[in-house]
Design a protein around this motif. Structure first.
Motif, PDB file in Angstrom:
ATOM      1  N   LEU A 120      46.967  92.683  67.739  1.00  0.00           N
ATOM      2  CA  LEU A 120      47.646  93.954  67.515  1.00  0.00           C
ATOM      3  C   LEU A 120      48.119  94.558  68.830  1.00  0.00           C
ATOM      4  O   LEU A 120      49.243  95.067  68.937  1.00  0.00           O
ATOM      5  N   LEU A 121      47.261  94.528  69.852  1.00  0.00           N
ATOM      6  CA  LEU A 121      47.606  95.113  71.143  1.00  0.00           C
ATOM      7  C   LEU A 121      48.774  94.380  71.792  1.00  0.00           C
ATOM      8  O   LEU A 121      49.696  95.007  72.332  1.00  0.00           O
ATOM      9  N   VAL A 122      48.741  93.062  71.738  1.00  0.00           N
ATOM     10  CA  VAL A 122      49.823  92.273  72.332  1.00  0.00           C
ATOM     11  C   VAL A 122      51.157  92.576  71.643  1.00  0.00           C
ATOM     12  O   VAL A 122      52.186  92.783  72.303  1.00  0.00           O
ATOM     13  N   VAL A 123      51.149  92.615  70.318  1.00  0.00           N
ATOM     14  CA  VAL A 123      52.374  92.905  69.577  1.00  0.00           C
ATOM     15  C   VAL A 123      52.838  94.338  69.849  1.00  0.00           C
ATOM     16  O   VAL A 123      54.043  94.594  70.010  1.00  0.00           O
ATOM     17  N   ALA A 124      51.893  95.285  69.921  1.00  0.00           N
ATOM     18  CA  ALA A 124      52.238  96.687  70.152  1.00  0.00           C
ATOM     19  C   ALA A 124      52.979  96.864  71.475  1.00  0.00           C
ATOM     20  O   ALA A 124      54.042  97.501  71.541  1.00  0.00           O
ATOM     21  N   VAL A 125      52.419  96.297  72.538  1.00  0.00           N
ATOM     22  CA  VAL A 125      53.036  96.445  73.864  1.00  0.00           C
ATOM     23  C   VAL A 125      54.321  95.630  73.955  1.00  0.00           C
ATOM     24  O   VAL A 125      55.365  96.124  74.409  1.00  0.00           O
ATOM     25  N   GLY A 126      54.260  94.380  73.514  1.00  0.00           N
ATOM     26  CA  GLY A 126      55.414  93.493  73.650  1.00  0.00           C
ATOM     27  C   GLY A 126      56.607  93.933  72.836  1.00  0.00           C
ATOM     28  O   GLY A 126      57.745  93.962  73.342  1.00  0.00           O
ATOM     29  N   LEU A 127      56.388  94.290  71.560  1.00  0.00           N
ATOM     30  CA  LEU A 127      57.514  94.654  70.698  1.00  0.00           C
ATOM     31  C   LEU A 127      58.114  95.999  71.105  1.00  0.00           C
ATOM     32  O   LEU A 127      59.334  96.181  71.052  1.00  0.00           O
ATOM     33  N   THR A 128      57.262  96.940  71.525  1.00  0.00           N
ATOM     34  CA  THR A 128      57.785  98.228  71.999  1.00  0.00           C
ATOM     35  C   THR A 128      58.664  98.033  73.222  1.00  0.00           C
ATOM     36  O   THR A 128      59.757  98.619  73.329  1.00  0.00           O
ATOM     37  N   ALA A 148      60.940 103.381  69.630  1.00  0.00           N
ATOM     38  CA  ALA A 148      60.526 101.974  69.533  1.00  0.00           C
ATOM     39  C   ALA A 148      59.054 101.867  69.156  1.00  0.00           C
ATOM     40  O   ALA A 148      58.662 100.986  68.375  1.00  0.00           O
ATOM     41  N   TRP A 149      58.216 102.760  69.687  1.00  0.00           N
ATOM     42  CA  TRP A 149      56.791 102.705  69.365  1.00  0.00           C
ATOM     43  C   TRP A 149      56.527 103.101  67.908  1.00  0.00           C
ATOM     44  O   TRP A 149      55.706 102.484  67.229  1.00  0.00           O
ATOM     45  N   LEU A 155      54.842  99.392  61.701  1.00  0.00           N
ATOM     46  CA  LEU A 155      54.779  98.027  61.188  1.00  0.00           C
ATOM     47  C   LEU A 155      53.349  97.494  61.243  1.00  0.00           C
ATOM     48  O   LEU A 155      52.835  96.933  60.263  1.00  0.00           O
ATOM     49  N   LEU A 156      52.688  97.697  62.376  1.00  0.00           N
ATOM     50  CA  LEU A 156      51.325  97.196  62.543  1.00  0.00           C
ATOM     51  C   LEU A 156      50.343  97.916  61.621  1.00  0.00           C
ATOM     52  O   LEU A 156      49.437  97.293  61.061  1.00  0.00           O
ATOM     53  N   ALA A 157      50.524  99.228  61.456  1.00  0.00           N
ATOM     54  CA  ALA A 157      49.619  99.988  60.589  1.00  0.00           C
ATOM     55  C   ALA A 157      49.758  99.555  59.132  1.00  0.00           C
ATOM     56  O   ALA A 157      48.756  99.404  58.419  1.00  0.00           O
ATOM     57  N   THR A 158      50.992  99.356  58.687  1.00  0.00           N
ATOM     58  CA  THR A 158      51.204  98.927  57.304  1.00  0.00           C
ATOM     59  C   THR A 158      50.640  97.538  57.069  1.00  0.00           C
ATOM     60  O   THR A 158      50.046  97.257  56.020  1.00  0.00           O
TER      61      THR A 158
END
Length: 240
Positions: A120-128, A148-149, A155-158
């Protein structure tokens, strides 16, 4: 004016300005979906999809007629992602309910593993980081990183909700903290108020899921075997 026209073109006057009826109704569906999600009910997903479709037209203010006339690409794009992930969650929760699920809901809450949290953390930082320059080039409302965040975090929460992770409530809170100021700057006042309410609601939802997870874990954990009394050895009995 019939109901459909009122929904598509109606506005609610606020002071010198106005807000779209679609924004109010869409957020109402979102609130109903959040309540259903807290209670782990399958109907939360289709109700949420209706709200997403209404809000999609609100945040594409440059395409659809809205009082703000403002486009928030992150907010609009996340409605599309919501629909896609909600279909996944809808199917997953229906399958969970058919296979037994929780005694009082469609899914059994659990904490994400450390590996899942790292993902989750990797996707959160990378996708933002990836979406920020893209949204900026497309003319999204500043600050663009916040847009963007909110897209990425939503997306991650859902997805976390679909998986039944207790952690997804915390991701929503992080989205709300950033999303409220962004929506206020864009003039989306009903959505900003709803985001603020969601922040408080998510704290309650987090507590409910956490308590439910602990209760179900205790119910399913093996009970310790009570010590059996030692058998009496006849040879050790005292002779009278």
């Amino acid at each position: 004016m019939n109901l459909l026209d009122w929904l598509l073109t109606g506005v609610v006057p606020i002071g010198a300005g106005a807000i779209s009826v679609r924004e109010v109704v869409g957020n109402g569906f979102g609130l109903a979906s959040a309540i259903g999600g807290m209670r782990r009910r399958v109907w939360a997903w289709p109700v949420g999809i209706v709200g997403n479709l209404l809000l999609l037209t609100v945040f594409l203010g440059g395409v659809f007629t809205t009082p703000q006339g403002t486009t928030l690409l992150g907010q609009a794009g996340r409605q599309v992602l919501f629909v896609a992930v909600s279909v996944y969650g809808w199917v997953r929760w229906r399958e969970s309910r058919r296979s037994g699920g929780g005694a009082d809901g469609a899914v059994v809450p659990r904490w994400a593993t450390w590996r899942e949290r790292a993902g989750l953390l990797v996707v959160a930082v990378g996708l933002t980081a990836l979406l920020t320059p893209i949204f900026e080039a497309l003319g999204s409302w500043p600050p663009v990183w916040a847009d963007a965040w909110t897209f990425t975090g939503s997306l991650l929460a859902t997805y976390g909700m679909a998986r039944g992770w207790v952690d997804f409530w915390l991701v929503w809170i992080a989205v709300d903290v950033v999303g409220v100021p962004l929506l206020l700057q864009g003039g989306f006042y009903p959505s900003a108020v709803m985001y603020g309410f969601y922040g408080v609601f998510c704290l309650v939802g987090f507590a409910v899921w956490w308590r439910t997870q602990r209760r179900l874990a205790l119910q399913t954990s093996p009970r310790p075997t009570s010590a059996l009394p030692a058998a009496t050895d006849p040879s050790m009995e005292t002779l009278g």
